[in-house]
Design a protein around this motif. Structure first.
Motif, short mmCIF file in Angstrom:
data_model
loop_
_atom_site.label_atom_id
_atom_site.label_comp_id
_atom_site.label_asym_id
_atom_site.label_seq_id
_atom_site.Cartn_x
_atom_site.Cartn_y
_atom_site.Cartn_z
N ILE A 35 0.84 -1.20 0.00
CA ILE A 35 0.00 0.00 0.00
C ILE A 35 0.87 1.25 0.00
O ILE A 35 0.56 2.23 -0.67
N ASN A 36 1.97 1.22 0.72
CA ASN A 36 2.87 2.38 0.71
C ASN A 36 3.48 2.58 -0.67
O ASN A 36 3.57 3.71 -1.15
N GLU A 37 3.87 1.49 -1.30
CA GLU A 37 4.40 1.59 -2.67
C GLU A 37 3.34 2.14 -3.61
O GLU A 37 3.62 2.98 -4.46
N LYS A 38 2.13 1.64 -3.46
CA LYS A 38 1.02 2.07 -4.32
C LYS A 38 0.74 3.56 -4.15
O LYS A 38 0.53 4.28 -5.13
N ILE A 39 0.73 4.02 -2.91
CA ILE A 39 0.48 5.43 -2.62
C ILE A 39 1.57 6.30 -3.25
O ILE A 39 1.28 7.27 -3.96
#
Length: 108
Positions: A35-39
């Motif tokens: 999710i951090n990568e996606k954000i």
């Protein structure tokens, strides 16, 4: 059935429980990383790169969004940046979208 059988079955169940918890924990950690990568990828590709392509600076993006320029470097870096909710909120607020709308965007 012997007592030995029951003890071994119980140990196996305990081990399976430990394995299950370990797998769930790892899944949670991987999901958080994802999710951090996606954000960060969304912010970089959809907002920062177009901003820079308009001839504006990374520093002006940071100022316009109420964050430090060093934060922009972290967001766009190859390393996974665990973006604080406060930072994401400031960016979304500057973009005039809610956090819930942002999460809908990154999941499209």
């Amino acid at each position: 059935m012997s007592l030995y059988f029951f003890i071994n079955v119980r140990k196996e169940i305990q081990l399976r429980s430990i394995d299950r918890n370990f797998l769930l924990f790892n899944y949670f950690i991987c999901s958080m990383t994802d999710i951090n990568e996606k954000i960060c990828l969304y912010i970089t590709k959809k907002w920062l790169i177009p901003w820079l392509q308009e001839g504006k600076s990374q520093n002006s993006f940071a100022k316009n969004h109420g964050i430090e320029e060093s934060t922009i470097r972290k967001i766009k870096s190859e390393e996974t940046y665990r973006i604080p909710v406060e930072t994401l909120f400031k960016i979304c607020e500057a973009r005039k979208i809610s956090l819930s709308d942002f999460f809908k965007l990154i999941n499209e």
